[in-house]
Design an enzyme around this catalytic site. Structure first.
Site, PDB file in Angstrom:
ATOM      1  N   ARG A   1     -85.568  -4.199 -19.304  1.00  0.00           N
ATOM      2  CA  ARG A   1     -86.536  -5.274 -19.581  1.00  0.00           C
ATOM      3  C   ARG A   1     -85.842  -6.613 -19.862  1.00  0.00           C
ATOM      4  O   ARG A   1     -86.292  -7.397 -20.696  1.00  0.00           O
ATOM      5  CB  ARG A   1     -87.449  -4.899 -20.748  1.00  0.00           C
ATOM      6  CG  ARG A   1     -88.256  -3.636 -20.508  1.00  0.00           C
ATOM      7  CD  ARG A   1     -89.206  -3.778 -19.319  1.00  0.00           C
ATOM      8  NE  ARG A   1     -89.924  -2.547 -19.068  1.00  0.00           N
ATOM      9  CZ  ARG A   1     -89.560  -1.617 -18.175  1.00  0.00           C
ATOM     10  NH1 ARG A   1     -88.478  -1.814 -17.433  1.00  0.00           N
ATOM     11  NH2 ARG A   1     -90.262  -0.520 -18.013  1.00  0.00           N
TER      12      ARG A   1
ATOM     13  N   SER B   1     -97.717  -2.756 -22.190  1.00  0.00           N
ATOM     14  CA  SER B   1     -96.890  -2.034 -23.167  1.00  0.00           C
ATOM     15  C   SER B   1     -96.425  -2.988 -24.263  1.00  0.00           C
ATOM     16  O   SER B   1     -95.809  -4.015 -23.978  1.00  0.00           O
ATOM     17  CB  SER B   1     -95.679  -1.413 -22.472  1.00  0.00           C
ATOM     18  OG  SER B   1     -96.093  -0.416 -21.557  1.00  0.00           O
TER      19      SER B   1
ATOM     20  N   GLU C   1     -91.951  -5.625 -26.714  1.00  0.00           N
ATOM     21  CA  GLU C   1     -91.833  -5.913 -25.283  1.00  0.00           C
ATOM     22  C   GLU C   1     -92.716  -7.099 -24.913  1.00  0.00           C
ATOM     23  O   GLU C   1     -92.367  -7.913 -24.078  1.00  0.00           O
ATOM     24  CB  GLU C   1     -92.220  -4.691 -24.448  1.00  0.00           C
ATOM     25  CG  GLU C   1     -92.071  -4.910 -22.955  1.00  0.00           C
ATOM     26  CD  GLU C   1     -92.176  -3.622 -22.152  1.00  0.00           C
ATOM     27  OE1 GLU C   1     -92.702  -3.677 -21.032  1.00  0.00           O
ATOM     28  OE2 GLU C   1     -91.727  -2.567 -22.641  1.00  0.00           O
TER      29      GLU C   1
END
Length: 309
Positions: free
Chosen positions: A181, A230, A301
């Site tokens: 990520r 998420s 996130e």
């Protein structure tokens, strides 16, 4: 007068410190309605460059002391209730082209991930089906090495074109130093285009894979709710964030109109009328409960930007 009445933002000089551009420059631009959570304040200044040349001019001439924030689809984002200081940049129109090439797709940064996946499938190109499970744009997907269903952008990226204050540069996957990520971009730069590898295959099999991913998302995620995707990254190892959240007793937890999804507890949702502050505070409460129950410190996130109310 009638010819320009629909664009009042262009009838006045640019705000102090913002260079004159051919694109649209708007003061006090509401942003909350365009985020997936449907919350958040306004941008002090919202800029939509006309093209890549206009974008480079902005990056070159914008004072280094002026904050710069880049928005994509605003799908994995909380904009705080006090809005965003400085200049907020959003790409549109000419930055959304999708072109099919031999063995790949070239997509503008504003192109939706799902559009790229569907375009590839329509031309019997496989390997990009995972993008249909990512609610965002190609620019954002590159910038955060987005991934889903066993694949990440780093696995398929040939190159990305990135606008900087000195011009446009082309960066390979190695140049971007992809991690989970995460990608490393030059300071105050903006992804404008990317080439993604794809493999010729059976059109029916590729279409079936797309449908499988869509079905799985519908079954396991609150895709029709006001959510941001998420919320927390999976911690190192085999542990999943949702499992830790569930083990800490947070499934269905609420704060005002913000709620931890009953369907997938790594998703926060706005059940109607939540503020950005409530959603963020609920996320922090979840982090604290998981830390107390498991010793794991979950990492956000979802990006959280802007000023508190």
């Amino acid at each position: 007068m009638a010819a320009t009445a629909h664009r009042p933002d262009r009838l006045v000089p640019p705000p102090d410190g913002v260079p004159a551009l051919r694109g649209r420059v708007t003061r006090d631009a509401p942003l909350g309605g365009s985020t997936w959570f449907r919350v958040g304040g306004a941008a002090d200044v919202l800029v939509r460059p006309a093209d890549a040349e206009d974008l480079v001019a902005l990056l070159r001439d914008l004072p280094a002391t002026t904050p710069l924030t880049v928005l994509g689809a605003a799908s994995n984002l909380i904009i705080r209730d006090g809005g965003i200081a400085g200049v907020t940049l959003r790409l549109a129109r000419g930055f959304g082209d999708v072109t099919v090439e031999a063995g790949g797709i070239v997509a503008g940064a504003a192109a939706l991930d799902v559009t790229v996946a569907e375009t590839a499938a329509a031309h019997a190109l496989g390997g990009l089906e995972f993008l249909v499970g990512i609610p965002g744009t190609i620019g954002g997907a590159v910038a955060m090495n987005a991934g889903a269903y066993g694949a990440e952008v780093k696995d398929v990226l040939d190159w990305a074109e990135v606008a900087t204050g000195t011009g446009i540069i082309r960066m390979s996957a190695a140049d971007l130093h992809f991690a989970y990520r995460r990608a490393v971009l030059p300071p105050r730069s903006v992804v404008i285009r990317a080439r993604l590898r794809a493999t010729p295959g059976d059109a029916a099999a590729i279409a079936a894979r797309l449908n499988d991913i869509r079905t799985a998302r519908e079954a396991t995620q609150p895709v029709r709710a006001r959510t941001g995707g998420s919320t927390f990254k999976n911690p190192p190892g085999d542990r999943k964030a949702w499992q830790l959240i569930d083990a800490a007793g947070c499934r269905g937890l609420t704060l005002g109109a913000a709620q931890v999804s009953e369907k997938h507890c790594n998703f926060l949702i706005n059940t109607g009328g939540a503020t950005a502050a409530q959603i963020e505070a609920l996320g922090e409460d979840v982090r604290a409960r998981v830390r107390a129950a498991t010793g794991v410190d979950l990492e956000w996130e979802i990006r959280r930007i802007g000023r508190p109310a």
